[in-house]
Design a protein around this motif. Structure first.
Motif, PDB file in Angstrom:
ATOM      1  N   LEU A 128       0.844  -1.197   0.000  1.00  0.00           N
ATOM      2  CA  LEU A 128       0.000   0.000   0.000  1.00  0.00           C
ATOM      3  C   LEU A 128       0.882   1.251   0.000  1.00  0.00           C
ATOM      4  N   THR A 129       1.944   1.213   0.789  1.00  0.00           N
ATOM      5  CA  THR A 129       2.894   2.335   0.794  1.00  0.00           C
ATOM      6  C   THR A 129       3.570   2.467  -0.561  1.00  0.00           C
ATOM      7  N   TRP A 130       3.949   1.331  -1.138  1.00  0.00           N
ATOM      8  CA  TRP A 130       4.571   1.326  -2.461  1.00  0.00           C
ATOM      9  C   TRP A 130       3.642   1.935  -3.505  1.00  0.00           C
ATOM     10  N   GLY A 131       2.348   1.592  -3.464  1.00  0.00           N
ATOM     11  CA  GLY A 131       1.399   2.127  -4.438  1.00  0.00           C
ATOM     12  C   GLY A 131       1.237   3.637  -4.320  1.00  0.00           C
ATOM     13  N   VAL A 132       1.139   4.133  -3.083  1.00  0.00           N
ATOM     14  CA  VAL A 132       0.994   5.574  -2.871  1.00  0.00           C
ATOM     15  C   VAL A 132       2.240   6.313  -3.350  1.00  0.00           C
ATOM     16  N   LEU A 133       3.420   5.786  -3.013  1.00  0.00           N
ATOM     17  CA  LEU A 133       4.672   6.431  -3.423  1.00  0.00           C
ATOM     18  C   LEU A 133       4.861   6.350  -4.935  1.00  0.00           C
ATOM     19  N   GLN A 134       4.469   5.228  -5.530  1.00  0.00           N
ATOM     20  CA  GLN A 134       4.578   5.083  -6.981  1.00  0.00           C
ATOM     21  C   GLN A 134       3.772   6.160  -7.690  1.00  0.00           C
ATOM     22  N   GLU A 135       2.541   6.382  -7.230  1.00  0.00           N
ATOM     23  CA  GLU A 135       1.706   7.411  -7.853  1.00  0.00           C
ATOM     24  C   GLU A 135       2.267   8.806  -7.597  1.00  0.00           C
ATOM     25  N   TYR A 338      15.943  18.117  -5.873  1.00  0.00           N
ATOM     26  CA  TYR A 338      14.745  17.854  -5.071  1.00  0.00           C
ATOM     27  C   TYR A 338      15.047  16.736  -4.072  1.00  0.00           C
ATOM     28  N   PRO A 339      15.556  17.096  -2.889  1.00  0.00           N
ATOM     29  CA  PRO A 339      15.930  16.072  -1.887  1.00  0.00           C
ATOM     30  C   PRO A 339      14.765  15.175  -1.475  1.00  0.00           C
ATOM     31  N   GLN A 340      13.534  15.690  -1.555  1.00  0.00           N
ATOM     32  CA  GLN A 340      12.383  14.871  -1.189  1.00  0.00           C
ATOM     33  C   GLN A 340      12.273  13.636  -2.099  1.00  0.00           C
ATOM     34  N   PHE A 341      12.710  13.780  -3.344  1.00  0.00           N
ATOM     35  CA  PHE A 341      12.671  12.656  -4.281  1.00  0.00           C
ATOM     36  C   PHE A 341      13.585  11.526  -3.823  1.00  0.00           C
ATOM     37  N   ILE A 342      14.714  11.871  -3.219  1.00  0.00           N
ATOM     38  CA  ILE A 342      15.634  10.837  -2.727  1.00  0.00           C
ATOM     39  C   ILE A 342      14.934   9.963  -1.702  1.00  0.00           C
ATOM     40  N   LEU A 343      14.233  10.593  -0.766  1.00  0.00           N
ATOM     41  CA  LEU A 343      13.521   9.845   0.267  1.00  0.00           C
ATOM     42  C   LEU A 343      12.411   8.991  -0.342  1.00  0.00           C
ATOM     43  N   ASP A 344      11.643   9.578  -1.273  1.00  0.00           N
ATOM     44  CA  ASP A 344      10.552   8.831  -1.915  1.00  0.00           C
ATOM     45  C   ASP A 344      11.084   7.648  -2.709  1.00  0.00           C
ATOM     46  N   CYS A 345      12.161   7.862  -3.437  1.00  0.00           N
ATOM     47  CA  CYS A 345      12.755   6.799  -4.257  1.00  0.00           C
ATOM     48  C   CYS A 345      13.281   5.666  -3.376  1.00  0.00           C
ATOM     49  N   PHE A 346      13.920   6.037  -2.273  1.00  0.00           N
ATOM     50  CA  PHE A 346      14.454   5.021  -1.359  1.00  0.00           C
ATOM     51  C   PHE A 346      13.328   4.216  -0.715  1.00  0.00           C
ATOM     52  N   LEU A 347      12.301   4.901  -0.226  1.00  0.00           N
ATOM     53  CA  LEU A 347      11.176   4.213   0.410  1.00  0.00           C
ATOM     54  C   LEU A 347      10.432   3.335  -0.598  1.00  0.00           C
ATOM     55  N   LEU A 348      10.295   3.838  -1.826  1.00  0.00           N
ATOM     56  CA  LEU A 348       9.649   3.060  -2.881  1.00  0.00           C
ATOM     57  C   LEU A 348      10.397   1.749  -3.121  1.00  0.00           C
ATOM     58  N   VAL A 350      12.538   0.225  -1.028  1.00  0.00           N
ATOM     59  CA  VAL A 350      12.472  -0.624   0.172  1.00  0.00           C
ATOM     60  C   VAL A 350      11.147  -1.364   0.230  1.00  0.00           C
ATOM     61  N   CYS A 351      10.045  -0.643  -0.030  1.00  0.00           N
ATOM     62  CA  CYS A 351       8.719  -1.268   0.000  1.00  0.00           C
ATOM     63  C   CYS A 351       8.598  -2.359  -1.058  1.00  0.00           C
TER      64      CYS A 351
END
Length: 435
Positions: A128-135, A338-348, A350-351
Motif C-alpha cells: 500500500l505504501t509502495w502504491g501511494v509512493l509510486q503514484e 529535489y531532496p524529497q525525491f531521494i527519500l521517496d525513491c528510497f522508500l519506494l 524498500v517497500c
C-alpha cells in the motif's frame, strides 16, 4: 580450437555490443526520436530502452549459439572462461524427486493465525505504501527553494533502483539462510528478467496517461492473458469455472474503464497510450509469472534464488541501458535539486523489495490461496487509498465494475478450493472401494 574459443567469444560479445551501441546513438539523433509529440514520448523511450537491453542480450545470444555450435562445454577444463560459460549456459540433468520435497511444518493454530496476520500486515503495509509512493513519484510535481516545480520522468531509473535494492536484500538472504543446490543455467533468468523490467517500466509509464485506480484494476484483470500464456508456455488445462470468472472479471474491468473518471486522460490520444501501456504491462507480467513457474518446476529453484538472479539480470540490463542513454546524470541532477525525491525513491525501493520477500514467504508457508486472498484485499485497499489521497473520481457504475472484478477473483478462489475438496473426497472414496 578450445584455446582460441575464449578470444572468439570476447570478439563476438564486444563487437556485437559496440554495433548495437552505435545504432542506438545514431537513432537518438534522428528526427523520429527528437520530434515526437508529448503524448507519444513513451514510444522512443521504449525503443531506446530495448536497444540498450540488446547490448547485453544479443552478444549473450550469439555467444550461446557459438558455444553450442563448437560444443565448447564438452571439452572440459577448469579455466575462468570455461567455468563462466558453464554457469551461464551449462545444462545439468535433474529430475525432481517427489519424496525430496520439504514437508510443511505442523504448527499450533494460534501460531499459524499469528503468522498469517504478520504476513498479511507486512504485505499490506509494504505494497500500500509502495502504491501511494509510486503514484506520487510519477504524477506529482516536486518543488524546491532552488528550483521550480518539476515532474520526474525517467521510469527506467526507478526500475533500476528498485532492482538493485531487491538484489542486495535477496543476496543477503541467500548468504544467511541455506538454499537448495542451484542447478538452473543463468541465461534462463534473462527472459523473465527482461519481461519483468518491461512490465515495471510500462507500469510506471502508464501513470502518466491513466489514473492509479485504472492501473490497479488492469492488474487485477490480467487473468485472461495469464491463462493464455499458461496454455502456450506450460500447456495448462483450465477448469470451466476459471473461464467463467475470467469473463466476469473482464466485464467488470470494461465497465470501470468506460465509466470511471480518468484524471490523466486529457485527450483520446493519452487514453489510447495508457491503454497500450497497460496491455503491454499485463502481457509482460503474465509471461514473467509463467516462465518463473517453469523454472520452479524444472530446476527446483527456491523463491529467494529466483528473486536474486532475476534482479541480478535486471540490474545489468537497466544499468547498461541508462549508461548508453547518459540518463544517470539527469536522474542524479534531479535528486540533488529535489531532496524529497531521494527519500521517496528510497522508500519506494524498500517497500518493493520487502514486499517481494513477504510474497515469497507467504506462498511458501501458506500456499497460493492465502496469498491470492491477501492480494485481492490489497488491491481493493490500494484503489480506496489512492482515491482518498489523490481525489480520483469514482461514479456508481465505476464502483459496480470494481465490485465485479473482486467478486470474480474471490469466486475463482472459492471454486478452486471446492474443486480440490471434491477431488480429494473422490480419491478417498476410490481408495475405500478398492480396499
Amino acid at each position: 580450437m578450445p584455446s582460441r574459443t575464449p578470444l572468439i567469444i570476447c570478439f563476438i560479445a564486444s563487437s556485437t555490443a559496440a554495433f548495437i551501441y552505435v545504432i542506438n546513438k545514431c537513432l537518438a539523433k534522428t528526427q523520429l526520436v527528437q520530434h515526437v509529440p508529448e503524448e507519444y514520448l513513451w514510444l522512443p523511450h521504449a525503443l531506446t530502452n530495448i536497444l540498450g537491453y540488446m547490448i547485453v542480450l544479443l552478444p549473450g545470444y550469439l555467444t550461446y549459439k557459438y558455444v553450442q555450435k563448437v560444443n565448447y562445454l564438452n571439452y572440459g577444463g577448469e579455466g575462468f572462461c570455461m567455468r563462466t560459460i558453464g554457469i551461464c549456459f551449462g545444462e545439468e540433468e535433474f529430475i525432481l524427486n517427489p519424496q525430496s520435497k520439504v514437508q510443511p511444518i505442523q504448527r499450533p493454530t494460534s501460531n499459524e493465525i499469528f503468522s498469517i496476520g504478520y504476513h498479511f500486515v507486512g504485505l499490506q503495509i509494504s505494497y500500500l505504501t509502495w502504491g501511494v509512493l509510486q503514484e506520487k513519484v510519477m504524477t506529482q510535481e516536486y518543488q524546491s527553494n532552488n528550483a521550480g516545480p518539476e515532474h520526474f520522468k525517467d521510469s527506467q531509473f526507478l526500475v533500476f533502483v528498485n532492482r538493485v535494492l531487491a538484489f542486495l536484500m535477496s543476496g543477503l538472504c541467500i548468504l544467511i539462510y541455506k538454499q537448495n543446490r542451484h542447478r538452473c543455467p543463468l541465461y534462463k533468468y534473462a527472459y523473465c528478467s527482461l519481461s519483468n523490467i518491461m512490465s515495471s517500466w510500462c507500469q510506471y509509464e502508464a501513470l502518466k496517461y491513466v489514473s492509479f485506480p485504472h492501473q490497479v484494476l488492469a492488474k487485477a484483470a490480467k487473468t485472461i492473458p495469464v491463462m493464455i500464456m499458461g496454455k502456450v508456455i506450460l500447456k495448462v488445462k483450465y477448469e470451466y469455472y476459471e473461464y467463467v470468472t475470467s469473463v466476469i472479471l473482464s466485464i467488470g474491468m470494461l465497465i470501470f474503464m468506460l465509466n470511471a473518471g480518468n484524471d490523466r486522460a486529457h485527450s483520446s490520444v493519452t487514453t489510447f497510450s495508457g491503454a497500450i501501456l497497460l496491455v503491454l504491462y499485463i502481457t509482460c507480467d503474465s509471461f514473467t509469472s509463467n516462465w518463473q513457474g517453469t523454472l520452479f518446476k524444472t530446476y527446483n529453484v527456491s523463491p529467494i534464488q529466483m528473486m536474486c538472479f532475476v534482479n541480478f539480470f535486471s540490474c545489468i540490463f537497466t544499468s547498461v541501458s541508462l549508461l548508453q542513454q547518459e540518463a544517470f546524470l539527469d536522474s542524479l541532477d534531479f535528486m540533488f535539486k529535489y531532496p524529497q525525491f531521494i527519500l521517496d525513491c528510497f522508500l519506494l525501493s524498500v517497500c518493493s523489495a520487502v514486499g517481494q520477500l513477504f510474497i515469497f514467504s507467504t506462498i511458501s508457508k501458506f500456499g497460493p490461496l492465502v496469498f491470492a486472498i491477501i492480494t485481492t484485499i490489497r488491491q481493493g485497499l490500494s484503489i480506496l487509498l489512492s482515491c482518498i489521497i489523490y481525489n480520483h473520481h469514482l461514479n456508481v457504475i465505476g464502483i459496480f465494475g470494481i465490485a465485479l472484478v473482486f467478486v470474480s477473483v474471490l469466486l475463482r478462489i472459492y471454486c478452486g478450493q471446492r474443486l480440490k475438496k471434491v477431488q480429494k473426497s473422490n480419491v478417498i472414496k476410490t481408495q475405500r472401494i478398492s480396499v
